[in-house]
Design an enzyme around this catalytic site. Sequence first.
Site, PDB file in Angstrom:
ATOM      1  N   SER A  83     -44.245  89.331 -36.352  1.00 57.22           N
ATOM      2  CA  SER A  83     -42.924  88.621 -36.856  1.00 57.22           C
ATOM      3  C   SER A  83     -42.157  89.422 -37.669  1.00 57.22           C
ATOM      4  CB  SER A  83     -42.450  87.407 -36.234  1.00 57.22           C
ATOM      5  OG  SER A  83     -42.968  86.337 -37.122  1.00 57.22           O
ATOM      6  N   LYS A  84     -41.145  89.455 -38.172  1.00 59.62           N
ATOM      7  CA  LYS A  84     -40.088  89.835 -38.903  1.00 59.62           C
ATOM      8  C   LYS A  84     -40.069  88.601 -40.158  1.00 59.62           C
ATOM      9  CE  LYS A  84     -36.568  92.572 -37.190  1.00 59.62           C
ATOM     10  NZ  LYS A  84     -35.044  92.935 -36.641  1.00 59.62           N
ATOM     11  N   ARG A  85     -40.234  87.602 -39.331  1.00 59.53           N
ATOM     12  CA  ARG A  85     -40.858  86.099 -40.625  1.00 59.53           C
ATOM     13  C   ARG A  85     -42.051  86.329 -41.159  1.00 59.53           C
ATOM     14  NH1 ARG A  85     -38.849  83.265 -35.905  1.00 59.53           N
ATOM     15  NH2 ARG A  85     -40.947  82.952 -35.616  1.00 59.53           N
ATOM     16  N   SER A  86     -42.902  87.742 -41.363  1.00 58.13           N
ATOM     17  CA  SER A  86     -44.510  87.397 -41.444  1.00 58.13           C
ATOM     18  C   SER A  86     -43.905  87.749 -43.131  1.00 58.13           C
ATOM     19  CB  SER A  86     -45.171  87.978 -41.120  1.00 58.13           C
ATOM     20  OG  SER A  86     -45.083  89.497 -41.201  1.00 58.13           O
TER      21      SER A  86
END
Length: 487
Positions: free
Chosen positions: A259-262
Site C-alpha cells: 500500500s501507499k503507506r509502505s
Amino acid sequence: MFEKGKVRTRFAPSPTGRMHVGNLRTALYAYLIAKHEGGDFLLRIEDTDQERYVEGAVEIIYRTMQKTGLIHDEGPDKDGGCGPYVQSERQAAGIYMEYAKKLIEKGEAYYCFCDEERLNSLKTKVGEDGKEIRVYDKHCLSLSKEEVEANLAAGKPFVIRQNNPTEGTTTFHDEIYGDITVENSELDDMVLIKSDGYPTYNFANVVDDHLMGITHVVRGNEYLSSSPKYNRLYEAFGWEVPVYVHCPLITDEDHKKLSKRSGHSSFEDLVEQGFLEECIVNFVALLGWSPEDNEEIMSLEDLVRKFDYRRMNKSPAVFDYGKLKWMNGEYIKKMDDEKYLEKALPIVKETVKRELDYSRIAMMVKTRIEIFPDIPEKISFFEEVPDYDNELYVHKKMKSTKESSLEVLKEVLPVLEAEEDYSNDALYTLLTGFAAEHGLKNGTVLWPIRTALSGLPQTPGGATELLEILGKEESLRRLAAAVEKLS
C-alpha cells in the site's frame, strides 16, 4: 488497422496519481509479451472515472513510460488507426452507448430506471474482499418496450445493465490460473453505462480491447472474479475472447497488500529514494516471474528476450526492499563513471563543503553504496570528524589497543610533519617503512591513523588515501586532536 495474427497488448492506466508498482508491473509484462513476439504495445488512458481523476496524472504516466523504456507503438500521441486512445474522447464519440444499445437489441442488456431508494432496499451479500455487495434483482428487465420508451421520453435517469443468466455455470481460461468455473447465480447484472452516460471500467475495457485488436490482456489477479462477466460480454457480441494473463498479488514483507503507506509503493517514490530506473524495471519484472536460467540482473533487452509469461507464479510476490537495495548496488557498480559522477557529485558537494577532490571522494564510495542517499553517511567525515568513542582504536586482529594507538600516533606525527609529498604512493612507502623500522605490522600503524582521520570503524579508503585527499594541514590537525583525545 491491425495485422491479423499479430500479438497486441495494451497498458490502460487510470490517471489517478503516481504509478503504483503493481501498475508498472502490468505495463512491463504487457510490453514484454508484445515485444518478445514481435507484436504491438498500446497505451490507452482510462479516464472514465471522473471522480478519481487527478490533474497532471497523465503527464506522470507518460514520464514513467519514458523513464522505464516502455515505449508504446500506439497511443494518444501515436495514432495507429484505432483511436481515439483516451476513453473520455471515445465516450464523447458515442462508441460505448452504441455498443450498449446493440446488447439491448440482442436481449443481453437492459435499461434500469431504479432510484437510489429502491437500490438501497435490495439484499446484500458479502464479497471475497469482505465488503457488502448489493445484488440487483432484475426488476427493470420486465419493463415493456413501451414503458422503457416512455421513461426515456420523460427524461428519467437510467443506467444500462448486463443481463446475466442466473442458472448454470460460466468457465473461462487464464494462462496462469488455468480453467476457472463460476456459478452464474454469482454473476450480478453489472452496470455497463452509468447514469452520467459514462461507461463503467469493465464495459469500456471489453469494447476497447476488441476494437483495438488486443490479443493478450494482462492485469492483476484482483480482476479474476470479474472475468466471467467480461467473457459473457465477448460472447454476447460474438467476439473472440483474448488470452488472459492475471498477475499475482504483490505484498509487503509482512505479506499484506503493498500500500501507499509502505513509502515505496510507486515508481516515483523509488526514484526519489535513489533507485535507478533500469534497476526498478529489473526488480519489478521478478515480482512473480523468473527466467529459465534464474539470472537476476537483466537489462530491458534481456527481459524482452527471456520473458515467457507461462513461467509466472500464482502465489503472491513479496516486495523485498533489501533485495531491491542490493540489486541497485550492483547496478551502481556497473554504471559508467561519467553517468555515476553526474548523480553522485551534487550529493558529495552538498555533504562536503571543504575544497577537496570531489570526484575522487565520489569514486571511492561507488562500490560501497546501494542507493545514492547512502553517500553522505559514508563521506561526511571529510567535512568534520564525528564525535567517537576511543574504543574505536581497539582492533583485536591487529592487536591494537588505545595505548598502542596513542604511542603510534605520537611517534608518527613528526614523521608526517616532515613529509612534503602527500601523494598516496609516497605516504604508503613512508608509513610501511615506519612500521618495519619499529618492528610493527602495517595495520598496527595504519589503523589508528585511519581512525583518527575519520572517527569511523569503516571508511571508503585506506589511511594513506585519506591523508592524500584531506591534505597535510587538515590531516595533521586531526591526528593532533586524536592524540589529545586519547591522552
